[in-house]
Design a protein around this motif. Structure first.
Motif, short mmCIF file in Angstrom:
data_model
loop_
_atom_site.label_atom_id
_atom_site.label_comp_id
_atom_site.label_asym_id
_atom_site.label_seq_id
_atom_site.Cartn_x
_atom_site.Cartn_y
_atom_site.Cartn_z
N GLU A 24 0.53 10.01 -12.32
CA GLU A 24 0.55 8.72 -11.94
C GLU A 24 -0.33 8.11 -10.52
OE1 GLU A 24 4.18 6.45 -12.29
OE2 GLU A 24 4.30 8.02 -14.43
N ALA A 25 0.14 8.98 -9.67
CA ALA A 25 -0.19 8.30 -7.93
C ALA A 25 -1.91 8.50 -7.97
CB ALA A 25 0.53 9.37 -7.62
N VAL A 26 -2.18 9.93 -8.97
CA VAL A 26 -3.75 9.95 -8.21
C VAL A 26 -4.49 8.73 -9.15
CG1 VAL A 26 -5.30 11.48 -8.92
CG2 VAL A 26 -3.62 12.33 -8.85
N GLU A 27 -4.41 8.24 -9.72
CA GLU A 27 -4.50 7.36 -10.84
C GLU A 27 -4.56 5.91 -9.71
OE1 GLU A 27 -6.68 7.71 -13.19
OE2 GLU A 27 -5.84 10.08 -13.42
N ILE A 28 -3.77 5.98 -9.20
CA ILE A 28 -3.34 4.26 -7.98
C ILE A 28 -5.03 4.83 -6.87
CG2 ILE A 28 -1.36 3.22 -6.47
CD1 ILE A 28 0.59 4.26 -8.22
N SER A 29 -4.11 5.65 -6.42
CA SER A 29 -5.15 6.44 -5.63
C SER A 29 -6.45 6.31 -5.84
CB SER A 29 -5.24 7.46 -4.81
OG SER A 29 -3.48 7.78 -4.62
N ARG A 30 -7.03 5.85 -6.83
CA ARG A 30 -8.27 6.33 -7.39
C ARG A 30 -9.10 5.41 -7.60
NH1 ARG A 30 -9.05 12.50 -10.77
NH2 ARG A 30 -8.99 13.01 -9.27
N GLN A 31 -8.23 3.91 -7.66
CA GLN A 31 -8.54 2.75 -7.52
C GLN A 31 -9.10 2.36 -6.39
OE1 GLN A 31 -4.95 0.93 -9.00
NE2 GLN A 31 -4.90 2.11 -11.12
N ILE A 32 -10.03 0.71 -6.61
CA ILE A 32 -10.16 0.21 -5.54
C ILE A 32 -8.86 -0.21 -4.44
CG2 ILE A 32 -11.50 -1.98 -4.47
CD1 ILE A 32 -13.89 -1.58 -7.03
N GLU A 33 -8.23 -1.41 -5.14
CA GLU A 33 -6.74 -1.24 -4.69
C GLU A 33 -5.99 -0.09 -4.81
OE1 GLU A 33 -5.45 -4.52 -3.35
OE2 GLU A 33 -3.62 -3.92 -3.38
N LYS A 34 -5.58 0.45 -3.80
CA LYS A 34 -5.16 1.70 -3.93
C LYS A 34 -3.21 1.46 -3.69
CE LYS A 34 -8.82 4.05 -2.35
NZ LYS A 34 -9.58 3.33 -2.28
N LYS A 35 -3.13 0.30 -3.87
CA LYS A 35 -1.38 -0.26 -3.58
C LYS A 35 -0.35 -0.52 -4.56
CE LYS A 35 -1.72 -0.91 0.87
NZ LYS A 35 -0.45 -1.13 2.55
N ARG A 36 0.55 -0.28 -4.19
CA ARG A 36 1.89 -0.03 -5.11
C ARG A 36 2.82 -0.71 -3.97
NH1 ARG A 36 2.62 3.58 -10.64
NH2 ARG A 36 4.41 5.00 -9.32
N ALA A 37 4.23 -1.26 -4.47
CA ALA A 37 4.82 -2.12 -3.99
C ALA A 37 6.19 -1.34 -3.80
CB ALA A 37 5.31 -3.71 -3.94
N THR A 38 6.49 -0.16 -4.29
CA THR A 38 8.04 0.54 -4.58
C THR A 38 8.49 0.48 -3.39
OG1 THR A 38 6.31 2.09 -5.70
CG2 THR A 38 9.06 2.87 -5.62
N LEU A 39 7.59 0.24 -2.12
CA LEU A 39 8.56 0.54 -0.54
C LEU A 39 8.52 0.00 0.30
CD1 LEU A 39 8.78 4.22 -1.51
CD2 LEU A 39 7.91 4.89 0.89
#
Ligand code: CP
Length: 305
Positions: A24-39
């Motif tokens: 899943e993190a690979v998918e996030i990192s391949r987006q233009i906005e590479k962010k998630r707010a978990t931390l």
């Protein structure tokens, strides 16, 4: 789990869950906005007592992609140079209320010791010749994404196994997931009694590479040898360096890995490192994803999570 100190102690289910999360993190990192707010709101300190390019930068990016405040502690310009001990350094950083400390240290066991002295989650980013768990996880992720599985694959780990925390963590992880692991190297660079780990041992590289699905090369760690390694680099490359000719002993669809940093012309030729069968660049990308997965998994056990 509150910390990630090694692959030892993780179940196959724990490992598979981290790899799924890393996909899943690979998918996030391949987006233009590479962010998630978990931390978001969390503080991560990277404390590296040994040099690093890949591990430190990918832990920094991973923390930032998850919204953490990440601080890279510069050990070279810290009071460690004035004689402050590991434990005093850890206690000092602990007083600043970090949520996660990522540690690399030249002594095996140092990270376990530190984990007992602080209140936050601790991640082992490599301790001496002991373990480098996130490296083994990123290697497994790279293999799984390319081969579709790990179970039943023949993985040949080649070179300086004796000094390699990468080899140790990989042997534990790959066997836990059902791979057949071989180690190949000169007898002086194989840990005595390595057979106990259930691996097949080869001192002839061509024999060890036969029918391998994955060829994992290791760096010759001359900084851990105290001058005890005698053969010349040229001789080492001739017998244990991976070039196109030796690689042909492995399966035609074999893939080549190296954790980095590489010594080209010592353990691997440029032809192979940059060739069509190499996964070395992909390993680096997977490194960020795996570290995001590990940080996220630990975050779920942080106080007030
Ligand atoms: N593979 C690895 O640990 O690389 P660094 O030493 O550059 O972090």
């Amino acid at each position: 789990h509150r910390h990630l100190l090694g692959i030892e102690g993780l179940s196959p289910l724990d490992i598979a869950a981290l790899l799924d999360r890393a996909d899943e993190a690979v998918e996030i990192s391949r987006q233009i906005e590479k962010k998630r707010a978990t931390l978001r709101g969390r503080t991560q300190i990277n404390l590296f007592f040994e040099p690093s390019t890949r591990t430190q930068s990918s832990f920094e990016l991973a923390g930032k992609r998850l919204g953490a405040d990440v601080m890279n502690m510069s050990v070279a310009s810290s009071s460690v140079k004035k004689g402050e001990t590991l434990i005093d350094t850890a206690a000092t950083l602990n007083a600043m209320r970090p949520d996660i400390i990522v540690v690399r240290h030249h002594q095996a066991g140092a990270v376990h010791l530190l984990a007992r002295k602080v209140d936050c989650a601790v991640v082992n980013a490599g301790d001496g010749a002991h373990e480098h768990p996130t490296q083994a996880l990123l290697d497994a992720l790279t293999i799984r994404r390319n081969k579709g599985r790990i179970e039943g694959l023949v993985v040949a780990i080649c070179g300086d196994v004796l000094h390699s925390r990468v080899a140790r963590s990989n042997i534990i992880l790959l066997q836990a997931l059902g791979a057949r692991v071989r180690v190949i190297g000169p007898s002086t660079l194989l840990p005595p009694g390595i057979e106990r780990f259930g691996v097949e041992v080869f001192t002839d590289m061509r024999a060890g590479l036969k029918h391998a699905d994955i060829v994992m090369m290791l760096r010759l760690q001359r900084e851990r040898m105290n001058g005890s390694f005698v053969p010349s680099v040229k001789e080492y490359f001739r017998y244990f360096g991976l070039d196109g000719d030796k690689l042909r002993e492995a399966r035609p669809d074999a893939l080549v890995m190296h954790p980095g940093p590489m010594n080209r012309g010592v353990e691997i030729s440029s032809e192979v490192a940059d060739g069509a069968q190499s996964l070395i660049r992909e390993q680096v990308e997977m490194g960020v994803a795996v570290r995001m997965a590990v940080l996220e998994a630990l975050a779920t056990h942080l106080p007030n999570a």
